[in-house]
Write an enzyme that holds these catalytic residues in place. Structure first.
Site, PDB file in Angstrom:
ATOM      1  CD  GLN A 105      -2.419  -1.313   2.719  1.00  0.00           C
ATOM      2  OE1 GLN A 105      -3.386  -0.655   3.082  1.00  0.00           O
ATOM      3  NE2 GLN A 105      -1.825  -2.188   3.515  1.00  0.00           N
ATOM      4  CB  VAL A 107       2.987   6.198  -2.345  1.00  0.00           C
ATOM      5  CG1 VAL A 107       1.501   5.870  -2.412  1.00  0.00           C
ATOM      6  CG2 VAL A 107       3.269   7.136  -1.172  1.00  0.00           C
ATOM      7  CG  ASP A 108       8.020   3.442   0.601  1.00  0.00           C
ATOM      8  OD1 ASP A 108       8.237   2.391  -0.018  1.00  0.00           O
ATOM      9  OD2 ASP A 108       7.669   3.456   1.800  1.00  0.00           O
ATOM     10  CG  HIS A 123      -3.037   2.590  -1.544  1.00  0.00           C
ATOM     11  ND1 HIS A 123      -3.011   2.488  -0.176  1.00  0.00           N
ATOM     12  CD2 HIS A 123      -4.156   1.930  -1.951  1.00  0.00           C
ATOM     13  CE1 HIS A 123      -4.078   1.793   0.237  1.00  0.00           C
ATOM     14  NE2 HIS A 123      -4.777   1.440  -0.820  1.00  0.00           N
ATOM     15  CB  CYS A 134      -5.702  14.108 -20.459  1.00  0.00           C
ATOM     16  SG  CYS A 134      -3.986  14.685 -20.389  1.00  0.00           S
ATOM     17  CB  CYS A 153      -1.341  18.447 -18.224  1.00  0.00           C
ATOM     18  SG  CYS A 153      -1.321  17.159 -19.473  1.00  0.00           S
ATOM     19  CB  CYS A 156      -5.022  18.612 -21.689  1.00  0.00           C
ATOM     20  SG  CYS A 156      -5.050  18.274 -19.925  1.00  0.00           S
ATOM     21  N   GLY A 193       2.970  -4.637   8.895  1.00  0.00           N
ATOM     22  CA  GLY A 193       2.933  -3.184   9.070  1.00  0.00           C
ATOM     23  C   GLY A 193       1.723  -2.476   8.510  1.00  0.00           C
TER      24      GLY A 193
HETATM   25  P1  OAD Z   1      -1.349   2.875   9.033  1.00  0.00           P
HETATM   26  O1  OAD Z   1      -0.655   4.097   9.502  1.00  0.00           O
HETATM   27  O2  OAD Z   1      -2.841   2.859   9.061  1.00  0.00           O
HETATM   28  O3  OAD Z   1      -0.888   1.631   9.914  1.00  0.00           O
HETATM   29  C1  OAD Z   1       0.459   1.340  10.124  1.00  0.00           C
HETATM   30  C2  OAD Z   1       0.527   0.040  10.903  1.00  0.00           C
HETATM   31  O4  OAD Z   1       1.883  -0.306  11.054  1.00  0.00           O
HETATM   32  C3  OAD Z   1      -0.089   0.106  12.302  1.00  0.00           C
HETATM   33  O5  OAD Z   1      -0.917  -1.028  12.503  1.00  0.00           O
HETATM   34  C4  OAD Z   1       1.123   0.084  13.235  1.00  0.00           C
HETATM   35  O6  OAD Z   1       0.856  -0.592  14.453  1.00  0.00           O
HETATM   36  C5  OAD Z   1       2.109  -0.706  12.390  1.00  0.00           C
HETATM   37  N1  OAD Z   1       3.537  -0.424  12.652  1.00  0.00           N
HETATM   38  C6  OAD Z   1       4.133   0.756  12.967  1.00  0.00           C
HETATM   39  N2  OAD Z   1       5.462   0.621  13.050  1.00  0.00           N
HETATM   40  C7  OAD Z   1       5.726  -0.676  12.770  1.00  0.00           C
HETATM   41  C8  OAD Z   1       6.913  -1.442  12.673  1.00  0.00           C
HETATM   42  N3  OAD Z   1       8.117  -0.905  12.867  1.00  0.00           N
HETATM   43  N4  OAD Z   1       6.805  -2.751  12.355  1.00  0.00           N
HETATM   44  C9  OAD Z   1       5.590  -3.321  12.161  1.00  0.00           C
HETATM   45  N5  OAD Z   1       4.437  -2.647  12.227  1.00  0.00           N
HETATM   46  C10 OAD Z   1       4.490  -1.350  12.521  1.00  0.00           C
HETATM   47  O7  OAD Z   1      -0.764   2.536   7.591  1.00  0.00           O
HETATM   48  P2  OAD Z   1      -1.390   1.596   6.465  1.00  0.00           P
HETATM   49  O8  OAD Z   1      -2.061   0.406   7.063  1.00  0.00           O
HETATM   50  O9  OAD Z   1      -0.343   1.389   5.451  1.00  0.00           O
HETATM   51  O10 OAD Z   1      -3.604   5.209   1.798  1.00  0.00           O
HETATM   52  O11 OAD Z   1      -2.493   2.559   5.866  1.00  0.00           O
HETATM   53  C11 OAD Z   1      -3.241   2.159   4.772  1.00  0.00           C
HETATM   54  C12 OAD Z   1      -3.509   3.321   3.867  1.00  0.00           C
HETATM   55  O12 OAD Z   1      -4.087   4.399   4.618  1.00  0.00           O
HETATM   56  C13 OAD Z   1      -2.262   3.952   3.269  1.00  0.00           C
HETATM   57  O13 OAD Z   1      -1.780   3.287   2.133  1.00  0.00           O
HETATM   58  C14 OAD Z   1      -2.727   5.326   2.926  1.00  0.00           C
HETATM   59  C15 OAD Z   1      -3.517   5.658   4.177  1.00  0.00           C
HETATM   60  O14 OAD Z   1      -4.519   6.599   4.017  1.00  0.00           O
HETATM   61  C16 OAD Z   1      -3.497   6.052   0.778  1.00  0.00           C
HETATM   62  O15 OAD Z   1      -2.667   6.944   0.766  1.00  0.00           O
HETATM   63  C17 OAD Z   1      -4.472   5.764  -0.309  1.00  0.00           C
END
Ligand code: OAD
Length: 253
Positions: A105, A107-108, A123, A134, A153, A156, A193
């Site tokens: 998920q 974006v890095d 994502h 466009c 752009c 466009c 994570g």
């Molecule tokens: P979150 O910030 O919601 O959750 C990060 C999770 O990583 C949490 O459950 C933490 O407990 C866990 N965590 C933190 N440090 C850790 C470590 N060192 N090792 C293991 N786990 C660790 O991030 P995402 O679940 O990625 O979407 O969030 C999902 C989406 O919500 C993202 O892709 C982004 C955001 O809005 C978009 O940008 C579309």
């Protein structure tokens, strides 16, 4: 915290017996590289910034400059980050396991920097830009990084935006299809994570579970995914994943 060594050995055994493994990662795997997560109570992006303002088409419509400058700040953070042992262990697992699909998920590009190939970015990517109208791809110029407003752009004249998924938008179809197929066809799904709060990504472990896969979740704290997982390995992914990769090597030896 429970001593997880026996659970790591069990997880390694499942990986050893699996012919297809899929891994879903979230912001937590990049946390130890210094990239903030979204939902951490103190340092999380969504506890410090307004997601509706910065990560939605409506927010971009209201204030394109604010959104642009925020993403340029995040891009700078990502460019300064290096892969951590968790990213490296996942690239190692892919070399050890016959079929290993990595779905993120994030974006890095830290999985790629660690040597993972064919990563499915659900994502999008903060290293790509496109026209909001466009979809023409845009190559970022140096001066545009410091600009107060997004560039126009070349095709466009509409505003250029980062090629990431915002709230209210659909996921890239090819990525979603690849991720769903991998989840359906997996014997083991490794999750690392992620808070498991954002759909449809959070659906993937459920799909895999229904298809009979073993779910292994790695997180510093419990989540809706760990509650449904077969194995919950509590700890930092940068510490647990290398131990898991090592245990798999031992199990294969
Ligand atoms: P979150 O910030 O919601 O959750 C990060 C999770 O990583 C949490 O459950 C933490 O407990 C866990 N965590 C933190 N440090 C850790 C470590 N060192 N090792 C293991 N786990 C660790 O991030 P995402 O679940 O990625 O979407 O969030 C999902 C989406 O919500 C993202 O892709 C982004 C955001 O809005 C978009 O940008 C579309």
């Amino acid at each position: 915290m429970e001593e997880i060594e026996p659970l790591i050995a069990q997880a390694a055994q499942s990986l050893c017996e699996a012919s297809a493994v899929v891994c879903l990662t979230g912001a937590g795997v990049s946390a130890e590289s210094g990239v903030p997560t979204f939902r951490d109570a103190q340092s999380g992006l969504w506890s410090r910034f307004d997601a509706a303002e910065l990560a939605s088409p409506e927010g971009f419509e209201r204030d394109p400059g604010l959104v642009w400058r925020w993403y340029m700040w995040r891009l700078q953070q990502l460019e300064a980050a290096s892969p951590n042992p968790g990213h490296i262990a996942l690239a190692e697992l892919a070399r050890t396991i016959e079929k290993f699909d990595l779905v993120t998920q994030n974006v890095d590009d830290l999985h790629e920097q660690a040597g993972s190939v064919g990563v499915v970015h659900l994502h999008g990517s903060l290293f790509r830009f496109r026209c909001r109208l466009c979809a023409h791809p845009h190559r970022l110029r140096e001066a545009e990084r410091r600009a107060a407003n997004p560039p126009a752009c070349a095709a466009c004249g509409e505003l250029v935006r980062p090629d990431v998924v915002w709230f209210g938008e659909g996921l890239p179809l090819d990525a979603l299809r690849a991720a769903s197929e991998a989840a359906h066809g997996s014997d083991v799904m490794l999750v690392a994570g992620t808070s498991g709060l954002v759909y449809p990504a959070a659906q993937l472990p459920l799909i895999a579970r229904q298809a009979g896969a073993t779910i292994i979740d790695i997180n510093v704290e419990r989540s809706p995914i760990s509650d449904r997982a077969n194995l919950f390995l509590q700890g930092k992914s940068g510490e647990v994943l290398p131990r898991l990769a090592k245990a798999l090597q031992d199990a294969k030896a």
